[in-house]
Design an enzyme around this catalytic site. Sequence first.
Site, mmCIF file in Angstrom:
data_model
loop_
_atom_site.group_PDB
_atom_site.id
_atom_site.type_symbol
_atom_site.label_atom_id
_atom_site.label_comp_id
_atom_site.label_asym_id
_atom_site.label_seq_id
_atom_site.Cartn_x
_atom_site.Cartn_y
_atom_site.Cartn_z
ATOM 1 N N ASP A 93 0.853 -1.186 0.000
ATOM 2 C CA ASP A 93 0.000 0.000 0.000
ATOM 3 C C ASP A 93 0.894 1.243 0.000
ATOM 4 O O ASP A 93 2.116 1.147 0.103
ATOM 5 C CB ASP A 93 -0.970 -0.013 1.183
ATOM 6 C CG ASP A 93 -0.273 0.041 2.534
ATOM 7 O OD1 ASP A 93 0.949 0.273 2.562
ATOM 8 O OD2 ASP A 93 -0.953 -0.153 3.549
ATOM 9 N N SER A 94 0.288 2.406 -0.126
ATOM 10 C CA SER A 94 1.070 3.617 -0.368
ATOM 11 C C SER A 94 1.354 4.430 0.884
ATOM 12 O O SER A 94 2.161 5.351 0.860
ATOM 13 C CB SER A 94 0.326 4.511 -1.355
ATOM 14 O OG SER A 94 -0.905 4.933 -0.780
ATOM 15 N N GLY A 96 -1.363 5.865 2.379
ATOM 16 C CA GLY A 96 -2.528 6.742 2.452
ATOM 17 C C GLY A 96 -3.369 6.506 3.690
ATOM 18 O O GLY A 96 -3.860 7.446 4.312
ATOM 19 N N PHE A 97 -3.534 5.241 4.077
ATOM 20 C CA PHE A 97 -4.327 4.952 5.270
ATOM 21 C C PHE A 97 -3.618 5.453 6.520
ATOM 22 O O PHE A 97 -4.255 5.892 7.471
ATOM 23 C CB PHE A 97 -4.619 3.456 5.393
ATOM 24 C CG PHE A 97 -5.509 3.132 6.559
ATOM 25 C CD1 PHE A 97 -6.864 3.381 6.495
ATOM 26 C CD2 PHE A 97 -4.983 2.612 7.730
ATOM 27 C CE1 PHE A 97 -7.703 3.108 7.583
ATOM 28 C CE2 PHE A 97 -5.800 2.331 8.818
ATOM 29 C CZ PHE A 97 -7.166 2.580 8.735
ATOM 30 N N ASP A 147 -2.538 8.425 -1.807
ATOM 31 C CA ASP A 147 -3.813 9.122 -1.759
ATOM 32 C C ASP A 147 -4.114 9.508 -0.318
ATOM 33 O O ASP A 147 -3.478 9.022 0.606
ATOM 34 C CB ASP A 147 -4.951 8.240 -2.299
ATOM 35 C CG ASP A 147 -5.258 7.063 -1.374
ATOM 36 O OD1 ASP A 147 -4.318 6.541 -0.744
ATOM 37 O OD2 ASP A 147 -6.432 6.661 -1.280
ATOM 38 N N GLN A 189 -11.591 7.449 -4.695
ATOM 39 C CA GLN A 189 -12.088 8.030 -3.456
ATOM 40 C C GLN A 189 -13.409 8.758 -3.744
ATOM 41 O O GLN A 189 -13.996 8.568 -4.796
ATOM 42 C CB GLN A 189 -11.043 8.976 -2.853
ATOM 43 C CG GLN A 189 -9.797 8.277 -2.314
ATOM 44 C CD GLN A 189 -10.057 7.499 -1.028
ATOM 45 O OE1 GLN A 189 -11.136 7.520 -0.452
ATOM 46 N NE2 GLN A 189 -9.024 6.794 -0.551
ATOM 47 N N GLY A 216 -11.209 4.459 0.936
ATOM 48 C CA GLY A 216 -12.067 5.335 1.721
ATOM 49 C C GLY A 216 -13.313 4.685 2.265
ATOM 50 O O GLY A 216 -14.241 5.375 2.701
ATOM 51 N N ASP A 266 -8.225 -6.927 1.448
ATOM 52 C CA ASP A 266 -7.191 -7.068 2.477
ATOM 53 C C ASP A 266 -7.719 -6.507 3.783
ATOM 54 O O ASP A 266 -8.600 -5.642 3.786
ATOM 55 C CB ASP A 266 -5.917 -6.302 2.098
ATOM 56 C CG ASP A 266 -6.029 -4.828 2.464
ATOM 57 O OD1 ASP A 266 -5.511 -4.440 3.531
ATOM 58 O OD2 ASP A 266 -6.653 -4.056 1.712
ATOM 59 N N CYS A 304 -13.490 -28.145 10.553
ATOM 60 C CA CYS A 304 -12.403 -27.327 10.010
ATOM 61 C C CYS A 304 -11.143 -28.174 9.876
ATOM 62 O O CYS A 304 -10.817 -28.960 10.771
ATOM 63 C CB CYS A 304 -12.138 -26.121 10.905
ATOM 64 S SG CYS A 304 -10.745 -25.096 10.343
ATOM 65 N N CYS A 306 -8.000 -26.946 9.454
ATOM 66 C CA CYS A 306 -6.765 -26.218 9.737
ATOM 67 C C CYS A 306 -5.943 -26.968 10.789
ATOM 68 O O CYS A 306 -6.466 -27.828 11.517
ATOM 69 C CB CYS A 306 -7.061 -24.787 10.200
ATOM 70 S SG CYS A 306 -7.516 -24.607 11.947
ATOM 71 N N CYS A 309 -7.404 -26.761 14.448
ATOM 72 C CA CYS A 309 -8.612 -27.542 14.713
ATOM 73 C C CYS A 309 -8.361 -29.040 14.662
ATOM 74 O O CYS A 309 -9.018 -29.809 15.374
ATOM 75 C CB CYS A 309 -9.705 -27.152 13.720
ATOM 76 S SG CYS A 309 -10.417 -25.522 14.052
ATOM 77 N N HIS A 335 -5.961 -20.475 12.384
ATOM 78 C CA HIS A 335 -7.360 -20.796 12.114
ATOM 79 C C HIS A 335 -8.039 -19.689 11.311
ATOM 80 O O HIS A 335 -8.723 -19.975 10.308
ATOM 81 C CB HIS A 335 -8.131 -21.031 13.411
ATOM 82 C CG HIS A 335 -9.607 -21.175 13.180
ATOM 83 N ND1 HIS A 335 -10.180 -22.361 12.777
ATOM 84 C CD2 HIS A 335 -10.618 -20.257 13.223
ATOM 85 C CE1 HIS A 335 -11.481 -22.172 12.599
ATOM 86 N NE2 HIS A 335 -11.770 -20.908 12.865
#
Length: 369
Positions: A93-94, A96-97, A147, A189, A216, A266, A304, A306, A309, A335
């Site tokens: 990611d850039s 921005g968040f 952004d 955005q 956003g 994500d 499950c 995994c 489990c 899990h």
Amino acid sequence: MAITFELTKKCPDTSARVGVIHTPHGKINTPVFMPVGTQATVKAMTPEELEDIGVQIILSNTYHLYLRPGHHLIQEAGGLHRFMNWRQPILTDSGGFQIFSLGNLRKLTEEGALFRSHIDGSEHFLTPELVTEIQNALGSDIMMVLDECPPFPCDYEYLKKSLLRNNDWAKRCKRAHRNEKQALFGIIQGGVYEDLRRESTEALVEMDFPGYAVGGLSVGEPKDLMYEVLEHTVPLMPSEKPRYLMGVGSADALLEGMKRGIDMFDCVLPTRIARNGTVMTRSGYLTVRNAEYSRDHTPLEEGCTCYACENYSRAYIRHLIKTKEILGLRLTTIHNLHFLTKLMSDARSAILENRFAHFIKDFFAQNEQ
């Protein structure tokens, strides 16, 4: 090789679709969930464990890696893949968040974002050019434009100005991009306003990025409002390119996003709640650290497959968490990532077999029990 996207199947009843993103580090079957490896590691997991679960791509954070250990050091090590021993694709990611989440630690200008490090208080100035340079040095397969991610709620006039700035930053990122093997995605955005989302999408599509993200969202707005934004934004995005919804990781939101035509997701949610003793199941969230599970000798979720489990009980995992043993949060993390990876795989199969509408209906029926 630059990345390419191959659309292989459309759902006859919804806007869901199956595709393949081809990258220099392998293919990604979509729809796909990307675990977050902020500091060049998915917390508590080894790369080999992620591969065993079926994880196809991870996300790492440009802002954090710029501060520690520094993009020049990672470049010196041979790039992010070699530095962290991950052989599959990576998206970065850039930052921005982080601009959004730093709040009073940052100041925006037309040129970029001035901020103070959350680590030592030192000043840094992130520009579109620097963010692009950092990601080029990291060597990720997919990189994002810089952004601003505005908060919710947000004033219309502010969003309008922010959108124009974001468009300018996107152009500057594209001009600064130096490696054609890495794909640079644009970020749409516009808050919850349909006309601003349209304006943002049209401007970015004209710039001809190889993929587009919806940014956003998942910043405090009700989920129904998020879905409404997707309904009038996704149809404006090119169908022949990947569509990415940023920061979304709950099972219901993944399915609702897929239903509206999103290919990539994500979120830190599955790993974060795992460290707090909460796991995802078909019938909802289960907080295994609660006292009611102290004598429960069943797995986290019946059926499950995994590692957690198949080998351990709720009572044992609760014991580990209560005694602050590292294995406890590793097992809950395994899990949760297995749960979401399997959910995406099952959803892909359902789309391919023309039964996705029934798949969603069945999932939500179980979730309400």
